[in-house]
Write a protein that holds these residues in place. Structure first.
Motif, PDB file in Angstrom:
ATOM      1  N   UNK A   1       0.852  -1.195   0.000  1.00 40.73           N
ATOM      2  CA  UNK A   1       0.000   0.000   0.000  1.00 40.73           C
ATOM      3  C   UNK A   1       0.889   1.247   0.000  1.00 40.73           C
ATOM      4  N   UNK A   2       0.635   2.157  -0.928  1.00 44.22           N
ATOM      5  CA  UNK A   2       1.437   3.371  -1.008  1.00 44.22           C
ATOM      6  C   UNK A   2       0.954   4.373   0.017  1.00 44.22           C
ATOM      7  N   UNK A   3       1.769   5.433   0.200  1.00 44.42           N
ATOM      8  CA  UNK A   3       1.433   6.439   1.209  1.00 44.42           C
ATOM      9  C   UNK A   3       0.119   7.133   0.885  1.00 44.42           C
ATOM     10  N   UNK A   4      -0.198   7.308  -0.390  1.00 45.63           N
ATOM     11  CA  UNK A   4      -1.421   8.022  -0.750  1.00 45.63           C
ATOM     12  C   UNK A   4      -2.636   7.124  -0.718  1.00 45.63           C
ATOM     13  N   UNK A   5      -2.472   5.844  -0.400  1.00 43.36           N
ATOM     14  CA  UNK A   5      -3.605   4.931  -0.331  1.00 43.36           C
ATOM     15  C   UNK A   5      -4.045   4.648   1.104  1.00 43.36           C
ATOM     16  N   UNK A   6      -3.413   5.308   2.096  1.00 42.82           N
ATOM     17  CA  UNK A   6      -3.805   5.098   3.482  1.00 42.82           C
ATOM     18  C   UNK A   6      -5.255   5.541   3.644  1.00 42.82           C
ATOM     19  N   UNK A   7      -6.112   4.665   4.183  1.00 44.27           N
ATOM     20  CA  UNK A   7      -7.525   4.974   4.241  1.00 44.27           C
ATOM     21  C   UNK A   7      -8.072   5.028   5.666  1.00 44.27           C
ATOM     22  N   UNK A 231       4.836  13.647   0.832  1.00 46.39           N
ATOM     23  CA  UNK A 231       5.952  14.101   1.664  1.00 46.39           C
ATOM     24  C   UNK A 231       5.581  14.073   3.148  1.00 46.39           C
ATOM     25  N   UNK A 232       4.358  14.468   3.473  1.00 47.45           N
ATOM     26  CA  UNK A 232       3.936  14.437   4.871  1.00 47.45           C
ATOM     27  C   UNK A 232       3.862  13.009   5.390  1.00 47.45           C
ATOM     28  N   UNK A 233       3.314  12.099   4.611  1.00 42.22           N
ATOM     29  CA  UNK A 233       3.263  10.700   5.037  1.00 42.22           C
ATOM     30  C   UNK A 233       4.665  10.138   5.270  1.00 42.22           C
ATOM     31  N   UNK A 234       5.607  10.511   4.394  1.00 43.28           N
ATOM     32  CA  UNK A 234       6.982  10.024   4.515  1.00 43.28           C
ATOM     33  C   UNK A 234       7.662  10.566   5.763  1.00 43.28           C
ATOM     34  N   UNK A 235       7.219  11.745   6.225  1.00 42.99           N
ATOM     35  CA  UNK A 235       7.832  12.369   7.402  1.00 42.99           C
ATOM     36  C   UNK A 235       7.107  12.012   8.697  1.00 42.99           C
ATOM     37  N   UNK A 236       6.220  11.029   8.629  1.00 45.16           N
ATOM     38  CA  UNK A 236       5.523  10.613   9.833  1.00 45.16           C
ATOM     39  C   UNK A 236       4.436  11.561  10.264  1.00 45.16           C
TER      40      UNK A 236
END
Length: 496
Positions: A1-7, A231-236
């Motif tokens: 699951x990619x960062x933009x698919x977090x639901x 970018x926000x997902x990658x930075x926690x």
């Protein structure tokens, strides 16, 4: 699951994991979260819709990409421009601006080109416009409280009646005499008939609304906000779509937690130290628990919004017209504006032999246009685009879809300022709640202005003392507005 698919959340997220909770993943909210992350402050961002970007998002239908209204990337705020290039880099393209006005069966260049206007209007009508302009310059209207008065004092009554009245009333659904002059001052300040003629004759132009070229993300404006999300997902600092804030719990003048509902129906409490909200300010106060005093709730009910829908139609034609968009001023047509997405970026259209147009209709929930079915709206758009002479055969319209946008435009009617002042005074008493963005501040602004409000709100969390309510559209385009503290934050961020 990619960062933009977090639901969805795996479990409730509570303080101290979330020093800042951001409500709304539009330009303001994402900018605030990103600016905080650059300074080591964690956040969580919640978005009711299934994708980020708010009204600046990009929708997709069968590979065709389209804006919810066109979004040019042009600003006089250095910090905002720096962010655009930092986040999107070389994925911008340069787009020449070309737009026209359709009125009385003819197309007028915009910005004004004197010969084009003279030929279309005719000598008599043109002389009447000039006479009306000179008359108001010699004897201006004594008051400028509404849109009609404000425009008439700058362009004359005849030009106001010709080009401003019908389109403005189509957009807002109310008479121009009921629209506050504030809106005109925000959107077309600095433009006059004299200045427009000088610009046309000599090629000089420093008016923001009349720029000749702008930046544009290769795949539409939503590309920018999707990059912010990644970018926000990658930075926690996770961004969660399909997450609706249903209650904002407070103790006195501090927000303690919010209750959210996700698309699976589950609800969760989320605690935090600071809360940034870009949801409509009228909705925010009604979600407070306990509720505010009745006068505050009444003010929230008094704020009005204009809704919007776009009928995106696919035309079996490689080229139709060169404009980015066309304003339809003639009142006999229901469509208000037409976007040609291929002319924003060729990559928006997957089949180069086709053209995708966005037929934009300004409406209100419950009215005739809003209540029409998708099938009937596509038929209406197809018929009007042919009657306008932009497509020569209705059978060339091969497909289409409809996107509805609630609360797209905050309305500047006669009562809005007094209602907004009540809400502003009340919310200013909160120690850890900041409202930002177009709907969060009930202010009809551009995306760069929303981003600036997000930046300054983030800096307030870091200790600055910006009064966000004084950041209006005009001041947002002046670098000197930003404090030394603000510039220091930006400089520190750019060196990391």
């Amino acid at each position: 699951m990619t960062s933009t698919q977090i639901r969805s959340f795996s479990k409730p997220v509570t303080n101290p994991s979330n020093p800042t909770v951001v409500i709304g993943a539009g330009p303001a909210g994402l900018t605030a979260a990103y600016h905080l992350a650059k300074h080591g402050i964690k956040s969580i961002t919640l978005e009711k819709a299934d994708k980020v970007g708010g009204i600046a998002r990009t929708e997709t239908y069968k590979g065709y990409r389209f804006d919810i209204g066109g979004h040019r990337f042009f600003t006089k705020v250095p910090e905002v421009q720096h962010l655009w290039y930092e986040v999107l880099g070389d994925e911008f393209i340069k787009v020449p601006r070309l737009s026209r006005i359709y009125y009385n069966g003819k197309f007028f260049s915009y910005p004004l080109e004197p010969l084009n206007a003279l030929n279309n209007l005719g000598m008599i009508h043109s002389l009447q416009i000039m006479s009306s302009y000179l008359k108001v310059k010699l004897r201006p209207l004594p008051e400028e409280t509404n849109f009609e008065q404000w425009v008439t004092n700058r362009f004359g009554e005849r030009l106001y009646q010709t080009f401003f009245k019908s389109y403005t009333e189509k957009v807002w659904g109310i008479p121009c005499t009921q629209i506050r002059a504030d809106w005109a001052a925000q959107r077309i300040k600095g433009l006059s008939l004299k200045k427009a003629v000088i610009n046309a004759l000599f090629g000089s132009n420093d008016t923001k609304t009349l720029i000749k070229e702008f930046d544009y993300p290769l795949l539409g404006p939503g590309m920018m906000w999707e990059r912010f999300q990644e970018k926000l997902n990658q930075q926690g600092c996770p961004v969660y779509p399909n997450t609706d804030v249903i209650r904002v719990e407070r103790e006195g003048n501090r927000v303690k937690r919010i209750i959210v509902r996700q698309d699976n129906g589950e609800t969760y409490p989320i605690e935090g130290e600071n809360f940034l909200s870009s949801m409509p300010i009228s909705a925010l106060v009604h979600r407070l628990d306990p509720l505010p005093p009745e006068n505050v709730l009444a003010a929230a009910r008094g704020l009005k919004y204009r809704d919007f829908l776009i009928v995106s139609i696919i035309i079996d034609e490689e080229h139709l017209f060169p404009d980015n968009w066309i304003y339809i001023h003639s009142p006999e047509f229901k469509v208000g504006r037409i976007q040609n997405f291929k002319n924003w970026s060729p990559a928006m259209v997957p089949d180069p032999s086709k053209t995708c147009l966005g037929m934009e209709y300004f409406c209100s929930q419950g009215d005739e246009i809003w209540e029409m079915s998708q099938e009937d709206l596509i038929k209406l758009a197809s018929r009007e685009v042919v009657e306008l002479g932009l497509v020569d055969d209705i059978n060339k319209v091969k497909d289409g879809t409809v996107i509805r946008q609630k609360k797209a435009y905050p309305v500047y009617d006669a009562e809005y300022s007094q209602h907004l002042k009540v809400l502003q005074d009340y919310l200013d008493t909160y120690e850890n709640l900041y409202t930002i963005g177009r709907n969060g501040m009930h202010r009809y602004n551009n995306q760069d202005h929303s981003m600036l409000a997000g930046l300054l709100a983030a800096e307030n969390i870091m200790g600055a003392k910006h009064n966000l309510w004084t950041v209006n559209t005009e001041r947002s385009y002046h670098e000197e507005f930003l404090t030394k503290e603000s510039k220091a934050y930006s400089l520190a961020a750019s060196t990391k």
